[in-house]
Enzyme design. Structure first.
Site: not given
Ligand code: FAD
Ligand code: AMP
Length: 478
Positions: A122, A189, A191-192, A211, A327, A451
């Protein structure tokens, strides 16, 4: 003929799909555009969260925790578990089944709510027209009274460690390993990095997290971050703070990473390297030059507190706009925007978005940290309760961590709940509910908690704010 909708949503992640469903529920004629293809080349809904984020990471965290428990945690219960092994492809396949069920579920919800799915890419044009380019390259233009941009985010790449999805991977690649790497490096270091590092560490990898910052988990309350550092290190994660990666070289399926810390330049060699240095907004080919929508200085779509962009009738939500990349934040913004389009006066409380890190123990918080509040000159009373004193935690052999409740010293209003420990995310949510209704520590203390539950630790921490905890010695007031 051009299709016309009340609402067109671009992106079907937790922001976009929730916005689309809510808009349809409110009687608006709604379409949602999505382009993400699964490994069979089919369009899959759910975005990062369902396909390569929240859900798959939690599936692997749960599998790896069960393995770890079977190996290390059963004996204390008198359970003998010999010859415990892990079939990594089976673990990853289970994760993929969960993804399939959930993404299919979203497609079902679209049908049930009457949301039209438009498969393809889109792009917002001028005048709230949206161009949809299907996978076969054909295009159509749809017209919308309102557009919601929900294109999400993707991993940040850093030049010193270019991702090849083989030896150097991003979070998506780290969810697909087919065997346990012997030595695993993680850059970042956050969340991910901590969650994915934990998965592979529990399965036997020797994990080093590199980190750049000197401070561990800078967004968390310092007491909780300190406890987390201690616990994760004890579990075997080697966390090197103040270490900035400056280069990497892949040779014979191994990667040598160069980084600098207080001791100067160092090198370490790993079998796999996960780059987890943050995420950036996706705006590529999303906005025509004359769409009128503007970006902020960091590349996020510029929006106000109600997610309105610079073009009337065009909104943006989730990871593509300012604020926490979570999310639940994306989804709530989606609900708010759909309701506002339908004419309601919806608002969102950005002060009470809970944060969770799904390590074991979990780390979670809502509201402000003690350091933030002191920095703002707010006088506070703090109550803590360790899980070591919780009967329920003892029964589960899961006694690490604590609950911390921070309240305004004058009004007693709870301003922060911080937990490291079993079910931290669920406990913090209870704090968030209370805080949304303006609870005081005394209110929480007067409530009846079942409890034995882990929740009693929240009750006791709230009582401890005013020196009234029953199951620990209270700190003497000076
Ligand atoms: P997204 O989930 O990124 O969705 C965007 C969608 O838009 C995608 O499907 C993409 O294909 C589509 N899109 C983009 N551009 C276009 C276009 N031009 N046309 C059509 N489609 C398009 N969050 C939490 O709250 N709890 C967690 O435990 C958590 N764990 C995570 C673990 C990992 C490994 C990662 C990577 C993220 C995690 N997150 C977590 C973060 C969470 O996934 C994101 O904050 C959330 O998905 C954001 O939602 P969104 O709808 O903004 O975007
Ligand atoms: P977040 O933004 O919470 O996913 O965390 C990403 C982390 O990666 C941050 O704490 C950054 O300080 C760290 N980071 C970014 N670039 C580097 C790098 N070149 N070497 C080590 N840590 C990094």
């Amino acid at each position: 003929m051009t299709q016309k909708f009340d609402v067109v949503v671009i992106g079907a992640g937790p922001g976009g799909y929730v916005a689309a469903i809510k808009a349809a529920q409110l009687g608006l004629k709604t379409a949602c555009i999505e382009k993400y293809q699964d490994n069979q080349g089919k369009i899959a809904l759910g975005g990062t969260c369902l396909n390569v984020g929240c859900i798959p990471s939690k599936a692997l965290l749960d599998s790896s925790w069960k393995y770890h428990e079977a190996k290390e945690g059963f004996a204390i219960h008198g359970i003998e578990a010999k010859g415990v092994t892990i079939d990594v492809p089976a673990m990853v396949a289970r994760k993929n089944t969960i993804i399939k069920n959930l993404t299919g579920g979203v497609a079902g919800l679209f049908k049930a709510n009457g949301v039209t799915l438009l498969e393809g890419h889109g792009k917002l044009l001028a005048g709230k027209q949206v161009e949809v380019t299907a996978l076969d390259g054909t295009t159509q233009i749809v017209e919308a009274a309102n557009v919601i941009l929900a294109s999400g985010s993707k991993p940040v790449d850093i030049p010193p460690a270019p991702v090849d999805q083989d030896v150097i991977v991003d979070s998506t690649g780290a969810l697909e390993f087919q065997s346990v790497p012997k030595k695993l490096g993680v850059i970042g270091a956050g969340v991910i990095g901590l969650e994915l590092g934990s998965v592979w560490s529990r399965l036997g990898a020797e994990v080093t997290v590199i980190e750049a910052l000197e401070k561990f988990l800078p967004a968390a309350d310092e007491q909780i971050a300190k406890e987390a550092m201690k616990t994760l290190t004890k579990q075997g994660l080697k966390i090197r703070l103040g270490a900035r990666v400056t280069g990497s070289e892949v040779k014979k399926k191994q990667v040598t990473v160069t980084f600098t810390d207080a001791d100067g330049e160092q090198q370490m060699t790993f079998d796999k390297l996960i780059v987890a240095v943050g995420r950036r907004p996706v705006t590529t080919e999303l906005l025509a030059a004359d769409s009128g929508v503007t970006l902020d200085e960091r590349g996020f779509i510029y929006v106000d507190d109600q997610c309105a962009t610079s073009v009337p009738g065009v909104y943006a939500i989730g990871d593509v706009v300012r604020g926490a990349m979570l999310a639940h934040k994306a989804s709530e913004e989606g609900v708010m925007v759909a309701e506002r389009i339908a004419g309601h006066k919806a608002q969102m409380n950005y002060d009470l978005i809970p944060s969770v890190i799904y390590t074991h123990p979990e780390i979670a918080w809502v509201g402000k940290t003690e350091q933030q509040l002191k920095g703002e000159g707010v006088e506070v009373n703090v109550g803590t309760f360790p899980f070591a004193a919780s009967g329920r935690a003892m029964a589960a052999n899961d006694t690490g961590g604590l609950v911390k409740v921070i309240a305004d010293a004058k009004s007693d209003r709870v301003l922060g709940v911080h937990v490291i420990g079993p079910s931290a995310a669920e406990l913090v949510q209870q704090g968030a509910i209370g805080m949304e209704f303006g609870t005081s520590a005394e209110d929480l203390g007067m409530m009846v908690f079942s409890h034995p539950t882990l929740s009693e630790a929240l009750h006791e921490a709230a009582l401890a704010v005013n020196g009234g905890a029953i199951h620990i010695a209270n700190r003497k007031k000076r």
